[in-house]
Design an enzyme around this catalytic site. Structure first.
Site, PDB file in Angstrom:
ATOM      1  N   HIS A  79      -8.961  -8.227  -2.877  1.00  0.00           N
ATOM      2  CA  HIS A  79      -8.642  -8.882  -1.594  1.00  0.00           C
ATOM      3  C   HIS A  79      -8.900 -10.384  -1.678  1.00  0.00           C
ATOM      4  O   HIS A  79      -8.136 -11.193  -1.147  1.00  0.00           O
ATOM      5  CB  HIS A  79      -9.524  -8.314  -0.471  1.00  0.00           C
ATOM      6  N   GLN A 135      -2.169   5.413   9.643  1.00  0.00           N
ATOM      7  CA  GLN A 135      -1.742   5.614   8.258  1.00  0.00           C
ATOM      8  C   GLN A 135      -2.594   6.641   7.506  1.00  0.00           C
ATOM      9  O   GLN A 135      -2.451   6.807   6.308  1.00  0.00           O
ATOM     10  CB  GLN A 135      -1.660   4.282   7.509  1.00  0.00           C
ATOM     11  N   ASP A 173      -0.616  -1.485  -4.355  1.00  0.00           N
ATOM     12  CA  ASP A 173       0.095  -0.586  -3.439  1.00  0.00           C
ATOM     13  C   ASP A 173       1.579  -0.957  -3.506  1.00  0.00           C
ATOM     14  O   ASP A 173       2.131  -1.539  -2.581  1.00  0.00           O
ATOM     15  CB  ASP A 173      -0.472  -0.732  -2.027  1.00  0.00           C
ATOM     16  N   MET A 229      -8.779  -2.356  -9.054  1.00  0.00           N
ATOM     17  CA  MET A 229      -9.777  -2.419  -7.978  1.00  0.00           C
ATOM     18  C   MET A 229      -9.222  -1.762  -6.725  1.00  0.00           C
ATOM     19  O   MET A 229      -8.062  -1.944  -6.370  1.00  0.00           O
ATOM     20  CB  MET A 229     -10.143  -3.864  -7.690  1.00  0.00           C
TER      21      MET A 229
HETATM   22  O1  PAF Z   1      -3.179  -2.176   2.130  1.00  0.00           O
HETATM   23  C1  PAF Z   1      -3.874  -2.098   3.159  1.00  0.00           C
HETATM   24  O2  PAF Z   1      -5.046  -2.445   3.174  1.00  0.00           O
HETATM   25  C2  PAF Z   1      -3.249  -1.531   4.413  1.00  0.00           C
HETATM   26  O3  PAF Z   1      -2.338  -0.513   4.120  1.00  0.00           O
HETATM   27  C3  PAF Z   1      -2.596  -2.594   5.308  1.00  0.00           C
HETATM   28  C4  PAF Z   1      -1.438  -3.293   4.605  1.00  0.00           C
HETATM   29  C5  PAF Z   1      -3.638  -3.630   5.706  1.00  0.00           C
HETATM   30  C6  PAF Z   1      -2.046  -1.948   6.581  1.00  0.00           C
HETATM   31  O4  PAF Z   1      -3.049  -1.280   7.279  1.00  0.00           O
END
Ligand code: PAF
Length: 286
Positions: free
Chosen positions: A37, A61, A150, A188
């Site tokens: 991140h 989600q 992702d 990670m």
């Molecule tokens: O990748 C993530 O952390 C989540 O899927 C996101 C893009 C913040 C949406 O909740």
């Protein structure tokens, strides 16, 4: 860094940032931040005047039997890391602020959402597309950053932005950032913390087996054979199962039998203990 939890506070704070032609980058997250991140934040800082990060563990989600309640929440520690990286504004709504009573809308992207993780996690990408569409509308960033780890999520978000003619951000300003890896190659992920020490050691087999398969396919080996060898290697290393192991077109994510002229990607989801790990690699002709 200011942390805001209501839409009204967000709008006021954004108005203070958006002075003259100052640009804003958005880094959407679900918190439990790690170096992956922070790499997104650093890229964002390099390319915009101000960085807005969001932390929201999005219930839409998570499937009924997934880890929503167990998902790590550490807002204070995350906020400290973001502040150190120079983030200007942290948008951290609670569920009622994001989905007020009466919320009935669903953003659903067909095609790229349907195979791979979409097949194993019904509704997952509708939840992602819905919340990211809201985050884009709430923050109206000039540019937004997502991890390539992702990879399918990134494809879904780009398809949504393209199909809905979004302008903030425009589809071309949705930036995929290469996966950040541990020293042994493991991608990670906030979910790595669920691994026991033995599982963590065994998990390094995933990137290793993927690199071998990608290089074999790139070198001309039969894709089906290379994928089967990779699956066998993962099971031998201690993985419980392989949800999918696919060579796919990088853009459409349609499965491929062999490398063609368009960019291709190797995508894998595999379970070790109770944890599902995903990873992907570019596959190029040697
Ligand atoms: O990748 C993530 O952390 C989540 O899927 C996101 C893009 C913040 C949406 O909740």
């Amino acid at each position: 860094m200011q942390t805001v939890k209501t839409l009204q506070m967000l709008r006021t704070a954004l108005a203070h940032l958006r002075v003259g032609d100052a640009t804003i980058a958005l880094v959407p997250t679900m918190g439990a931040l790690h170096e992956g991140h922070l790499t997104l934040v650093r890229r964002a800082k390099a390319e915009a005047d101000h960085v807005v990060a969001s932390i929201f563990v999005n219930p839409k989600q998570f499937g009924a039997n997934e880890d929503l309640d167990a998902y790590p929440r550490q807002l204070a520690a995350d906020a400290a890391m973001l502040e150190t990286e120079g983030v200007a504004l942290l948008w951290a709504p609670d569920v009622a602020a994001m989905y007020p009573a009466g919320f009935v809308t669903n953003v659903s992207v067909a095609g790229v959402s349907e195979g791979l993780c979409g097949a194993a996690r019904p509704g997952h990408f509708d939840g992602v597309a819905t919340v990211v569409c809201k985050l884009f509308n709430q923050v109206q960033p000039d540019i937004a950053f997502f991890g390539e780890k992702d990879f399918q999520q990134l494809a879904v978000i780009r398809a949504m932005a393209r199909d809905l003619d979004l302008t903030r951000p425009h589809v071309d300003s949705i930036i995929g950032v290469p996966t950040v890896r541990e020293a042994d190659g493991l991608a990670m992920s906030s979910r790595n913390r669920y691994l026991s020490p033995d599982q963590r050691a065994a998990a390094a087999a995933l990137p290793r087996a993927m690199r071998e398969a990608a290089s074999a396919i790139g070198g001309g080996a039969d894709a089906a054979g290379a994928l089967a060898r990779m699956e066998a290697e993962l099971i031998a290393a201690g993985f419980a199962s392989v949800d999918y192991a696919v060579l796919a077109d990088s853009r459409s994510l349609e499965p491929l039998d062999a490398l063609g002229s368009d960019p291709a990607r190797l995508l894998v989801a595999a379970r070790i203990g109770g944890t599902r790990l995903i990873d992907n690699l570019a596959v190029a002709r040697a």
